[in-house]
Design a protein around this motif. Structure first.
Motif, PDB file in Angstrom:
ATOM      1  N   ALA A  52       6.653   3.237   7.095  1.00  0.00           N
ATOM      2  CA  ALA A  52       5.789   3.040   5.934  1.00  0.00           C
ATOM      3  C   ALA A  52       6.452   3.639   4.697  1.00  0.00           C
ATOM      4  CB  ALA A  52       4.429   3.697   6.183  1.00  0.00           C
ATOM      5  N   GLY A  53       6.546   2.865   3.643  1.00  0.00           N
ATOM      6  CA  GLY A  53       7.163   3.313   2.408  1.00  0.00           C
ATOM      7  C   GLY A  53       8.613   2.879   2.240  1.00  0.00           C
ATOM      8  N   ASP A  54       9.239   2.412   3.318  1.00  0.00           N
ATOM      9  CA  ASP A  54      10.633   1.955   3.221  1.00  0.00           C
ATOM     10  C   ASP A  54      10.623   0.472   2.856  1.00  0.00           C
ATOM     11  OD1 ASP A  54      13.328   1.569   3.333  1.00  0.00           O
ATOM     12  OD2 ASP A  54      13.591   2.347   5.386  1.00  0.00           O
TER      13      ASP A  54
ATOM     14  N   ARG B 279       0.822  -1.215   0.000  1.00  0.00           N
ATOM     15  CA  ARG B 279       0.000   0.000   0.000  1.00  0.00           C
ATOM     16  C   ARG B 279       0.860   1.272   0.000  1.00  0.00           C
ATOM     17  NH1 ARG B 279      -3.697  -2.250   4.879  1.00  0.00           N
ATOM     18  NH2 ARG B 279      -4.697  -3.951   3.737  1.00  0.00           N
ATOM     19  N   TYR B 280       2.141   1.103   0.310  1.00  0.00           N
ATOM     20  CA  TYR B 280       3.031   2.260   0.425  1.00  0.00           C
ATOM     21  C   TYR B 280       4.131   2.260  -0.617  1.00  0.00           C
ATOM     22  CZ  TYR B 280       0.775   3.297   4.857  1.00  0.00           C
ATOM     23  OH  TYR B 280      -0.147   3.622   5.807  1.00  0.00           O
ATOM     24  N   SER B 281       4.080   1.371  -1.579  1.00  0.00           N
ATOM     25  CA  SER B 281       5.193   1.250  -2.512  1.00  0.00           C
ATOM     26  C   SER B 281       4.700   1.143  -3.945  1.00  0.00           C
ATOM     27  CB  SER B 281       6.036   0.013  -2.168  1.00  0.00           C
ATOM     28  OG  SER B 281       7.028  -0.200  -3.144  1.00  0.00           O
ATOM     29  N   GLY B 282       5.352   1.885  -4.834  1.00  0.00           N
ATOM     30  CA  GLY B 282       5.025   1.767  -6.244  1.00  0.00           C
ATOM     31  C   GLY B 282       5.552   0.482  -6.849  1.00  0.00           C
ATOM     32  N   ALA B 283       6.653  -0.036  -6.284  1.00  0.00           N
ATOM     33  CA  ALA B 283       7.210  -1.314  -6.734  1.00  0.00           C
ATOM     34  C   ALA B 283       6.647  -2.411  -5.846  1.00  0.00           C
ATOM     35  CB  ALA B 283       8.736  -1.281  -6.642  1.00  0.00           C
ATOM     36  N   SER B 284       5.734  -3.211  -6.366  1.00  0.00           N
ATOM     37  CA  SER B 284       5.015  -4.161  -5.531  1.00  0.00           C
ATOM     38  C   SER B 284       5.834  -5.418  -5.247  1.00  0.00           C
ATOM     39  CB  SER B 284       3.698  -4.551  -6.190  1.00  0.00           C
ATOM     40  OG  SER B 284       3.938  -5.190  -7.424  1.00  0.00           O
ATOM     41  N   LEU B 285       5.537  -6.002  -4.068  1.00  0.00           N
ATOM     42  CA  LEU B 285       6.110  -7.285  -3.695  1.00  0.00           C
ATOM     43  C   LEU B 285       5.109  -8.383  -4.009  1.00  0.00           C
ATOM     44  CD1 LEU B 285       7.610  -6.439  -0.180  1.00  0.00           C
ATOM     45  CD2 LEU B 285       8.810  -6.542  -2.364  1.00  0.00           C
TER      46      LEU B 285
END
Length: 344
Positions: A312-314, A288-294
């Motif tokens: 969040a985001g790291d 939810r916090y990253s443009g590059a998804s896991l």
């Protein structure tokens, strides 16, 4: 028949229904009922509608707003000294009208949800919204909640992600949050609802809620039940500082977990805190916090427990942490990072 007359018919129908549940009616009351039913076709339709709602809402009978409305109606009925329905005083009509509205709301919300205003957040964005009644809505990143308020209902639908609800007290206008085919019913309380691919989670911070699941349109909503005996309503055991986890799927049994409410709400301050969370759940939150998804492609890896606190985001710090902990492999496929256990 005008709108006011229709409302009066529904209130009188609720009054008759309450009278039926006190015990058998006598001959005089039976005559009064027949005269009322014959007075206008809408009266018979109102009685059938409220009776159907009463029957269908049986599974939700212990929801806080129904308990309050029924208590008021019973008190007013007692004070009315068993007068004729046509002569009951305004306070009784008001209480019975509230009860009828609550019954109809519980049944109707699953199957009738008019479009309202939608609040959304993007990836990495959080948002707090003050609703018209004073309730507060906090949205996690990549989340969406649809809100529909009117004179009788406060109906919300979680479309994606996670949201926390701090509900302003209004026992005559229940507050419902629908997520998939489940519904959380509250009056004045604080809780969060979160949607994942495989489950829904409700964390209770304060007060109490009822958690219901949908079924066929002609059947009552049912309480979500706990794993084990398959009969105990899960919300009876749902206390503050507890989370209810409901797997996706029809009539799936739920489980309870104790939570640290401060840690579980840390996302509102920009931190993601995990305490023995399945890696698959943690990855959905991180995304939810990253443009590059896991992504995780096998259930064994998805079930690995994760603990720790991350900003969040790291996303890179999260990846480095779980890769080091479990010796996972990182594979890149475009913008997606796939985590795999060794040998998979």
């Amino acid at each position: 028949m005008s709108g006011g007359d229709l409302e009066a018919a529904r209130e009188q129908a609720a009054a008759w229904l309450m009278r039926f549940h006190e015990g058998p009616i006598d001959l005089e009351e039976e005559l009064e009922l027949e005269l009322w039913l014959e007075a206008h076709p809408a009266n018979r339709a109102a009685l059938a509608s409220v009776e159907r709602a009463w029957r269908m809402a049986g599974a939700a009978a212990e929801a806080p707003e129904l308990v309050a409305a029924r208590a008021d109606a019973l008190k007013a009925l007692s004070q009315a000294d068993r007068q004729s329905p046509r002569g009951w005083r305004p306070e009784l009509r008001h209480a019975l009208g509230a009860l009828a509205a609550c019954l109809l709301l519980i049944v109707a919300t699953f199957h009738f949800y008019p479009r309202g205003e939608t609040f959304r957040t993007g990836i990495g964005e959080r948002r707090m919204v003050m609703l018209d009644d004073g309730s507060r809505l906090s949205l996690d990143a990549a989340s969406a909640v649809e809100v529909r308020y009117d004179g009788e209902r406060r109906a919300l639908r979680l479309l994606a992600g996670r949201a926390r609800f701090e509900v302003a007290k209004d026992p005559r206008r229940p507050f419902t949050v629908t997520a998939g085919d489940r519904m959380v019913v509250a009056t004045g309380t604080a809780f969060s609802v979160e949607l994942f691919r495989a489950e829904m989670r409700v964390v209770l911070y304060q007060g109490s809620v009822s958690v219901l699941e949908d079924g066929p349109a002609d059947q009552a909503p049912r309480h979500v039940v706990l794993q084990g005996d398959g009969r105990t309503p899960a919300d009876r055991m749902l206390a503050p500082s507890t989370a209810l986890i409901v797997p996706t799927g029809a009539s799936a049994a739920a489980r309870l977990e104790t939570v640290d409410t401060a840690r579980s709400s840390a996302w509102e301050q920009g931190q993601l805190v995990f305490s023995d969370e399945p890696l698959g759940v943690a990855v959905e939150r991180v995304n939810r916090y990253s443009g590059a998804s896991l992504a995780i492609e096998d259930p064994v890896t998805a079930a690995l427990p994760v603990s720790g606190t991350f900003n969040a985001g790291d996303t890179e710090a999260f990846i480095d942490g779980v890769v080091t902990l479990y010796g996972l492999r990182k594979l890149r496929r475009g913008e997606t990072v796939i985590l795999r256990a060794p040998g998979r």
